[in-house]
Design an enzyme around this catalytic site. Sequence first.
Site, PDB file in Angstrom:
ATOM      1  N   ASN A 323       0.835  -1.189   0.183  1.00  0.00           N
ATOM      2  CA  ASN A 323      -0.039   0.072   0.012  1.00  0.00           C
ATOM      3  C   ASN A 323       0.795   1.107  -0.067  1.00  0.00           C
ATOM      4  OD1 ASN A 323      -2.579  -1.520   0.197  1.00  0.00           O
ATOM      5  ND2 ASN A 323      -1.994  -1.866   2.170  1.00  0.00           N
ATOM      6  N   HIS A 459      43.176  -2.758 -22.195  1.00  0.00           N
ATOM      7  CA  HIS A 459      42.345  -2.035 -21.496  1.00  0.00           C
ATOM      8  C   HIS A 459      42.263  -0.494 -22.372  1.00  0.00           C
ATOM      9  CE1 HIS A 459      46.882  -2.161 -20.576  1.00  0.00           C
ATOM     10  NE2 HIS A 459      46.573  -0.676 -20.618  1.00  0.00           N
ATOM     11  N   TYR A 462      38.093   0.902 -27.445  1.00  0.00           N
ATOM     12  CA  TYR A 462      36.227   0.590 -27.813  1.00  0.00           C
ATOM     13  C   TYR A 462      36.401   0.080 -29.099  1.00  0.00           C
ATOM     14  CZ  TYR A 462      32.070   1.674 -29.967  1.00  0.00           C
ATOM     15  OH  TYR A 462      30.861   1.517 -30.518  1.00  0.00           O
ATOM     16  N   ASN A 473      45.689  -9.463 -30.498  1.00  0.00           N
ATOM     17  CA  ASN A 473      46.100  -8.637 -29.618  1.00  0.00           C
ATOM     18  C   ASN A 473      45.682  -7.133 -29.650  1.00  0.00           C
ATOM     19  OD1 ASN A 473      47.032  -7.564 -27.358  1.00  0.00           O
ATOM     20  ND2 ASN A 473      48.796  -8.795 -27.008  1.00  0.00           N
ATOM     21  N   ALA A 476      46.365  -1.035 -26.061  1.00  0.00           N
ATOM     22  CA  ALA A 476      45.410   0.035 -25.199  1.00  0.00           C
ATOM     23  C   ALA A 476      45.230   1.215 -25.904  1.00  0.00           C
ATOM     24  CB  ALA A 476      46.287   0.220 -23.918  1.00  0.00           C
ATOM     25  N   ASN A 482      33.664   3.348 -36.721  1.00  0.00           N
ATOM     26  CA  ASN A 482      32.821   2.675 -37.658  1.00  0.00           C
ATOM     27  C   ASN A 482      31.370   3.478 -37.825  1.00  0.00           C
ATOM     28  OD1 ASN A 482      32.018   2.729 -34.786  1.00  0.00           O
ATOM     29  ND2 ASN A 482      30.643   0.791 -34.960  1.00  0.00           N
ATOM     30  N   TYR A 483      31.261   4.534 -37.783  1.00  0.00           N
ATOM     31  CA  TYR A 483      30.347   5.269 -37.965  1.00  0.00           C
ATOM     32  C   TYR A 483      30.892   6.640 -38.696  1.00  0.00           C
ATOM     33  CZ  TYR A 483      25.668   7.540 -37.245  1.00  0.00           C
ATOM     34  OH  TYR A 483      24.486   8.199 -37.346  1.00  0.00           O
ATOM     35  N   ALA A 519      52.018   1.845 -33.130  1.00  0.00           N
ATOM     36  CA  ALA A 519      51.609   2.559 -32.051  1.00  0.00           C
ATOM     37  C   ALA A 519      51.076   4.010 -32.551  1.00  0.00           C
ATOM     38  CB  ALA A 519      52.281   2.617 -30.941  1.00  0.00           C
ATOM     39  N   ARG A 536      51.124   7.393 -39.285  1.00  0.00           N
ATOM     40  CA  ARG A 536      51.507   8.446 -38.580  1.00  0.00           C
ATOM     41  C   ARG A 536      51.599   9.936 -39.253  1.00  0.00           C
ATOM     42  NH1 ARG A 536      55.768   5.323 -35.316  1.00  0.00           N
ATOM     43  NH2 ARG A 536      54.696   3.843 -34.259  1.00  0.00           N
TER      44      ARG A 536
END
Length: 551
Positions: A323, A459, A462, A473, A476, A482-483, A519, A536
Amino acid sequence: MAHFFINRPIFAWVIAIVIMLGGGLALQTLPIEQYPDIAPPQVSISATYTGASAETVDSSVSQVIEQQLKGIDNLLYMSSTSDAAGSSRTTLTFLPGTNVDLAQMQVQNKLQQAMSRLPPAVQSRGVTVTKGGSDYMIVYHFTSSDPDVSAVDVGDFLTSNLVDVIGRVDGVGEVQVFGTNYAMRIWMDPAKLEKYALMPSDIASAIQAQNTQVSAGKLGDLPALPDQQLNATITARSKLQTVEQFENVLLKSAPDGAVVLLKDVARVELGSDNANAASLRNGMPGAGLGIILADGANAMAVADGLVVATEQANDEMEVLGANDRMQLAQLERHYQYRAARRLMAQGVTLRDPARFDVRGEVTVGRDVLIDVNVILEGRVLIEDNVQIGPNCVIKDSILRQGAQVKANSHLDGAELGEGSDCGPFARLRPGSVLGAKAHVGNFVELKNAQLGEGAKAGHLSYLGDAVIGARSNIGAGTITCNYDGANKFKTVMGEDVFIGSNSSLVAPLVLGDKTTTGAGSVITSDVPANTLAVGRAKQRNIDGWKRPTKK
């Protein structure tokens, strides 16, 4: 004679066995009761005249019914009782051995002759005919430990949920509630009735006219035009149910458009149907339930049947109402505690059952370890030997055998393969799939991405709309771009690919087996197998450059 059997023991044994076998065969034909029924059968007639005194009930109801009960076969005598609560009860007693079903049928036929002479209020409430007298076999009393539950609440619960169920038990003649259920009560103000030139009969007529169930029919029903394709049932307003609906009953109107509503001349409330009923047990308000035995029924058998018809909650939380927000939270916590106990009984280890939530359909295997503050939501499948760290949310996901979800990770529509792991602080969004022994590290987010067997994303990465081959592999800080603002494109990597840290992969993109990116590279075109890709920009140092300052 005794010496005859003593000297012939085998003959004595044979006779004893024959007698025993004969007794066993006779068990099937023995009568259930030792004595025949000697109590005369009875049929009872019950009626209610609301608001009438005992004298009025006797003269208007009981005597009218008695006058019509003539010429009934095997009738010994009849007796009637009337009380100030408006109840009338007439009991007819018949010769022993009379078929009570035939007697009840004759009483019902005779009663129909008296129905037209009874007051309309009695006819509207109904007159019932039952087999059995007026003596109660057993009386139950119901109360609630919650002080907010009133006697009307208990009586309404009994009337709505138990009377019909117990009445269907074989051998029960009648069920009487010593309490009251809810009713819409209308308290009229005489001064206001006089002001608007109204009478109580005007109020009753208006309510009866407007509190009706209307059948509105259908649109497009037969007969219809030849090209009519659809039909729909029209749902009209049903009977009035709320206080507000009764308050707005129209009583009268004037030519200038002025109207008089029920709330203008009366007070409407949802209260007890019968204010004369009161029942207490140890000072707690409640209601009673009396059971009258049907003629010819076995009292012990009926009492055993009542156990089947009623149910007692083992846990008071099962009948706790919600209630307010506090009671709702209590019910939710109790549900979660029961879910935790069920999982632990299946072999799941919970660090703290009080800090664990299940909000969906969850299937969990054995030897699973779940830490504190874990939420399992939607359809979740967890196989054997899975470990889930603290503060994790897992929704609509599959965790295969031996998978591990580390602290503060969020899985939504994801699948972890056998022996794979993710986290801490990993975010796996819908379409994310980790192959066997794949690894997703801390602060890695996946969306519609598949990692092959043994693939790793350490780590701070995205990965969206990507297919990553076995043993690849991902360094980091890697991002799959992708958009383009209108469409999404896919990034495809072969097996044994190595992506250097802080790389940006601009889809659509295909990286062959055993490729490597330097890198800090921005990869915008396909990379053939066994190739090093470095993307680069050339560094420039500008002498004498000064940083702008705010004005």
